[in-house]
Design a protein around this motif. Structure first.
Motif, mmCIF file in Angstrom:
data_model
loop_
_atom_site.group_PDB
_atom_site.id
_atom_site.type_symbol
_atom_site.label_atom_id
_atom_site.label_comp_id
_atom_site.label_asym_id
_atom_site.label_seq_id
_atom_site.Cartn_x
_atom_site.Cartn_y
_atom_site.Cartn_z
ATOM 1 N N CYS A 230 9.874 0.490 0.264
ATOM 2 C CA CYS A 230 11.304 0.641 -0.055
ATOM 3 C C CYS A 230 11.454 1.462 -1.338
ATOM 4 O O CYS A 230 10.609 1.363 -2.232
ATOM 5 C CB CYS A 230 11.939 -0.734 -0.296
ATOM 6 N N PRO A 231 12.539 2.234 -1.462
ATOM 7 C CA PRO A 231 12.719 3.015 -2.693
ATOM 8 C C PRO A 231 12.795 2.136 -3.943
ATOM 9 O O PRO A 231 12.390 2.567 -5.020
ATOM 10 C CB PRO A 231 14.042 3.764 -2.459
ATOM 11 N N GLN A 232 13.279 0.901 -3.807
ATOM 12 C CA GLN A 232 13.397 0.022 -4.979
ATOM 13 C C GLN A 232 12.048 -0.551 -5.428
ATOM 14 O O GLN A 232 11.956 -1.135 -6.515
ATOM 15 C CB GLN A 232 14.340 -1.157 -4.684
ATOM 16 N N ALA A 233 11.012 -0.449 -4.577
ATOM 17 C CA ALA A 233 9.712 -1.020 -4.947
ATOM 18 C C ALA A 233 8.999 -0.112 -5.950
ATOM 19 O O ALA A 233 9.171 1.098 -5.933
ATOM 20 C CB ALA A 233 8.846 -1.198 -3.693
ATOM 21 N N GLY A 234 8.196 -0.711 -6.804
ATOM 22 C CA GLY A 234 7.464 0.060 -7.819
ATOM 23 C C GLY A 234 6.082 0.458 -7.322
ATOM 24 O O GLY A 234 5.194 0.740 -8.143
ATOM 25 N N THR A 235 5.879 0.486 -6.023
ATOM 26 C CA THR A 235 4.560 0.793 -5.439
ATOM 27 C C THR A 235 4.085 2.181 -5.885
ATOM 28 O O THR A 235 4.840 3.153 -5.795
ATOM 29 C CB THR A 235 4.660 0.755 -3.897
ATOM 30 N N ASN A 236 2.856 2.233 -6.343
ATOM 31 C CA ASN A 236 2.254 3.489 -6.808
ATOM 32 C C ASN A 236 2.199 4.536 -5.671
ATOM 33 O O ASN A 236 2.057 4.185 -4.502
ATOM 34 C CB ASN A 236 0.852 3.114 -7.315
ATOM 35 N N ALA A 237 2.308 5.823 -6.021
ATOM 36 C CA ALA A 237 2.416 6.889 -5.015
ATOM 37 C C ALA A 237 1.181 6.963 -4.107
ATOM 38 O O ALA A 237 1.300 7.206 -2.896
ATOM 39 C CB ALA A 237 2.620 8.231 -5.714
ATOM 40 N N THR A 238 0.009 6.730 -4.676
ATOM 41 C CA THR A 238 -1.217 6.805 -3.866
ATOM 42 C C THR A 238 -1.240 5.657 -2.853
ATOM 43 O O THR A 238 -1.628 5.824 -1.688
ATOM 44 C CB THR A 238 -2.471 6.717 -4.770
ATOM 45 N N HIS A 239 -0.813 4.476 -3.318
ATOM 46 C CA HIS A 239 -0.725 3.305 -2.441
ATOM 47 C C HIS A 239 0.283 3.580 -1.319
ATOM 48 O O HIS A 239 0.016 3.326 -0.142
ATOM 49 C CB HIS A 239 -0.298 2.104 -3.300
ATOM 50 N N ARG A 240 1.442 4.154 -1.689
ATOM 51 C CA ARG A 240 2.477 4.471 -0.682
ATOM 52 C C ARG A 240 1.914 5.391 0.405
ATOM 53 O O ARG A 240 2.175 5.193 1.595
ATOM 54 C CB ARG A 240 3.662 5.193 -1.337
ATOM 55 N N ALA A 241 1.172 6.420 -0.042
ATOM 56 C CA ALA A 241 0.641 7.382 0.936
ATOM 57 C C ALA A 241 -0.341 6.689 1.881
ATOM 58 O O ALA A 241 -0.341 6.938 3.097
ATOM 59 C CB ALA A 241 -0.040 8.533 0.193
ATOM 60 N N ALA A 242 -1.166 5.800 1.337
ATOM 61 C CA ALA A 242 -2.142 5.089 2.180
ATOM 62 C C ALA A 242 -1.423 4.150 3.153
ATOM 63 O O ALA A 242 -1.833 4.011 4.311
ATOM 64 C CB ALA A 242 -3.115 4.301 1.300
ATOM 65 N N LEU A 243 -0.335 3.516 2.698
ATOM 66 C CA LEU A 243 0.436 2.621 3.583
ATOM 67 C C LEU A 243 1.035 3.425 4.738
ATOM 68 O O LEU A 243 1.016 2.997 5.890
ATOM 69 C CB LEU A 243 1.565 1.943 2.796
ATOM 70 N N ALA A 244 1.544 4.607 4.403
ATOM 71 C CA ALA A 244 2.205 5.437 5.421
ATOM 72 C C ALA A 244 1.194 5.928 6.458
ATOM 73 O O ALA A 244 1.543 6.137 7.620
ATOM 74 C CB ALA A 244 2.901 6.615 4.756
ATOM 75 N N ALA A 245 -0.052 6.106 6.048
ATOM 76 C CA ALA A 245 -1.067 6.649 6.958
ATOM 77 C C ALA A 245 -1.814 5.557 7.728
ATOM 78 O O ALA A 245 -2.561 5.860 8.660
ATOM 79 C CB ALA A 245 -2.071 7.480 6.150
ATOM 80 N N ALA A 246 -1.627 4.292 7.345
ATOM 81 C CA ALA A 246 -2.454 3.210 7.913
ATOM 82 C C ALA A 246 -2.103 2.931 9.368
ATOM 83 O O ALA A 246 -0.972 3.127 9.806
ATOM 84 C CB ALA A 246 -2.282 1.936 7.085
ATOM 85 N N GLY A 247 -3.084 2.431 10.097
ATOM 86 C CA GLY A 247 -2.883 2.066 11.505
ATOM 87 C C GLY A 247 -2.960 0.560 11.690
ATOM 88 O O GLY A 247 -3.043 -0.200 10.718
ATOM 89 N N HIS A 248 -2.951 0.135 12.953
ATOM 90 C CA HIS A 248 -2.940 -1.299 13.243
ATOM 91 C C HIS A 248 -4.273 -1.978 12.925
ATOM 92 O O HIS A 248 -4.335 -3.195 12.802
ATOM 93 C CB HIS A 248 -2.599 -1.527 14.716
ATOM 94 N N GLU A 249 -5.341 -1.208 12.800
ATOM 95 C CA GLU A 249 -6.655 -1.821 12.523
ATOM 96 C C GLU A 249 -7.210 -1.336 11.188
ATOM 97 O O GLU A 249 -8.419 -1.212 11.005
ATOM 98 C CB GLU A 249 -7.661 -1.490 13.637
ATOM 99 N N GLU B 124 -7.631 7.178 -3.753
ATOM 100 C CA GLU B 124 -7.443 5.981 -2.935
ATOM 101 C C GLU B 124 -8.757 5.353 -2.500
ATOM 102 O O GLU B 124 -8.795 4.219 -2.049
ATOM 103 C CB GLU B 124 -6.528 6.249 -1.738
ATOM 104 N N ASP B 125 -9.868 6.090 -2.689
ATOM 105 C CA ASP B 125 -11.171 5.519 -2.312
ATOM 106 C C ASP B 125 -11.647 4.446 -3.287
ATOM 107 O O ASP B 125 -12.510 3.645 -2.957
ATOM 108 C CB ASP B 125 -12.233 6.636 -2.207
#
Ligand SMILES: Cc1cc2nc3c(=O)[nH]c(=O)nc-3n(C[C@H](O)[C@H](O)[C@H](O)COP(=O)(O)O)c2cc1C
Length: 358
Positions: free
Chosen positions: A244-263, A315-316
């Protein structure tokens, strides 16, 4: 509109609690947006020094008149030897060198003391206090009840839920193995305590006589409706709010969340000394078989490495906390997300058993 006795007691319209998310993602704006949309936002107090916690609570009160929760960690007393710390420092040294850090991390205090948080909680008396990692001391429970706080304890097993109720909590948060970040496990073997929500929620609701909140892998109204059907009175969602835009999630973390799959996620204790669900990466793979000192000692030993890696887009080498439902996350505004979850929950319940649905 679906309603439960816990929702009535809390004075909320949506059966949705935004999970406390320590380490940056939770901001007063996120908490207030969720509360203002009819759910309950949760301040993540566990890692905050007492003054910052006091300021965050005041900031939430500036942004909303509605109910909110403040989350803290139960007191911990890890059994860690100096030798175990030295071994961990050696294991971490190559990764620190790779980022240009001194090979040895500075050994400071592992985190704020529960007693300092308790003083702030009693002084500020938030409507709800939630906690994880164990039981609160009896005098703390009395002090928080005396100032009117509703107490929510975290359980990852029936055994822990029963212990929390004996320790006088008002609500049990049943945390399934799907959940993102640290597991609250404190009595049960951490491997055996990786029970999924479909098993855990009915087992806990049958075993205790207080309302149960369900957490872990819930990303949409179907998930909320399913845990209500299993006996929970509200759903607690963390990962769903991370982008969410209101979350303070770091940009690298956000990118990894967006790319993640079900496994993409794995439960590991290698990063912090406590079982936690994160997106698998080089660090989880390379540290998988290492014996590491218990939380919060290992958490403190890896904190700088993970923070610097996050800031540099590596992110590694960082923690990428996420629940198993991560692939269903969106970047929606937090208030919109709460409203969408409430509508989807209604639709999911209304659609149950309707003929003709695939
Ligand atoms: C990034 C992150 C940080 C978290 N930090 C905390 C915390 O400080 N205290 C706590 O009680 N739970 C914490 N949790 C766990 C949540 O309370 C909850 O159990 C979990 O988010 C539910 O699973 P989900 O992420 O799949 O929705 C955290 C979860 C995430 C994703």
């Amino acid at each position: 509109m679906v309603t439960t006795s816990l929702m009535q007691r809390l004075g909320i319209d949506a059966p949705v609690i935004q999970a406390p998310m320590g380490g940056g993602p939770t901001t007063p704006e996120l908490v207030a947006a969720v509360t203002n949309a009819g759910g309950i936002g949760s301040v993540a107090g566990g890692y905050l020094d007492p003054d910052t916690l006091r300021r965050e609570i005041a900031a939430v009160r500036q942004l909303t008149d509605g109910p909110f929760a403040v989350n803290v960690f139960a007191p911990l007393d890890p059994d860690v030897t100096p030798d175990a710390i030295e071994v961990a420092i050696e294991v971490l040294a190559p990764y620190r060198r790779e980022l240009g850090l001194e090979p040895r991390p500075a050994l400071g205090e592992p985190g704020p003391a529960f007693s300092d948080h308790l003083d702030v909680l009693v002084e500020t008396a938030p409507p709800v206090v939630s906690f994880t990692f164990g039981l609160l001391p009896p005098d703390a429970v009395r002090a928080l009840h005396d100032v009117g706080c509703l107490l929510v304890g975290t359980a990852t097993s029936v055994e822990e839920a029963v212990a929390l109720v004996h320790a006088d909590v008002d609500v049990v948060c049943a945390q399934g193995s799907e959940a993102g970040a640290h597991r609250g496990t404190f009595l049960t073997d951490p491997v055996l305590a990786t029970v999924g929500l479909v098993v855990l929620v009915p087992a806990v609701t049958d075993a205790v006589d207080v309302p149960v909140v369900a957490a872990g892998g819930i990303m949409d109204g179907r998930g909320v409706a399913s845990v209500l059907a299993l006996g929970a009175q509200a759903a607690q969602l963390g990962t769903a709010f991370l982008r969410c835009p209101q979350a303070g999630t770091n940009a690298t973390h956000r990118a990894a969340l967006a790319a993640a799959g079900h496994e993409s996620t794995v439960v590991t204790s290698a990063l912090t000394g406590r079982a936690a669900r994160t997106i698998a990466n080089r660090l989880t793979r390379e540290l998988a078989d290492r014996a590491v000192p218990a939380y919060p000692v290992m958490n403190a030993l890896t904190a700088e490495l993970r923070r610097v890696a996050a800031a540099r887009g590596r992110e590694d080498l960082m923690s990428l906390w996420a629940g198993q439902g991560v692939a269903r996350g969106t970047e929606l505004d937090a208030g919109e997300l709460v409203r969408r979850l409430a509508e989807e929950t209604e639709r999911a319940i209304a659609g149950l058993g309707v003929p003709g649905r695939p």
